[in-house]
Write a protein that holds these residues in place. Structure first.
Motif: not given
Length: 152
Positions: A120-136, A138-140, A142-150
């Protein structure tokens, strides 16, 4: 049809949900291996919730969204039962695809038929990068891929 899927599943994000939906589209007979606390913490710097909490969140989401009782069990290594049991499919992300190849190589060594890999291809976050648990975590995002900080 029997399907295998595995992971830490924490936090449970849209990428995980896409994997789980695909697994249940292939079959209602899905075995979900969730990493033990020991395995989940090995080599990780980010915090991971206890096994029981991760399983409870996963079980609740599957019941609510898929409408079935999930078959979830603890795994203590990256292979889980895939070397001993026969599966028709293993559902993986691009990130875990190499592990599926290792599983099939080991199965071949053991004289077992390979498991068909469904990637299954990665689901991309708002910034076009993959959603990952680490990014979530780290507060970068949310679980839906919306950017919380730049990112800087």
């Amino acid at each position: 049809m029997k399907v295998a899927i595995g992971g830490t599943f924490q936090p449970l994000h849209d990428g995980h949900k896409a994997l789980l939906r695909k697994a249940y589209e292939l079959s209602k007979n899905v075995d979900i291996g969730v990493t033990s606390d020991e395995m989940a913490h090995k080599g990780r710097v980010r915090p991971v919730r206890p096994y029981r909490e991760r399983v409870e969140a996963l079980r609740d989401w599957i019941k609510q969204e898929i409408g079935v009782e999930a078959h979830i069990f603890r795994i203590d290594d990256p292979y889980g039962p895939t070397l001993n049991e026969d599966y028709d499919y293993i559902v993986v992300s691009a990130e875990t695809y190499p592990m599926a190849l290792k599983i099939n190589a080991k199965r071949k060594e053991l004289g077992k038929k390979p498991i068909e890999v469904y990637r299954v291809e990665c689901i991309l976050a708002e910034d076009g990068r993959p959603i990952s648990a680490t990014r979530v975590v780290m507060g970068e995002i949310d679980v839906h891929g919306n950017l919380l900080r730049r990112r800087k």
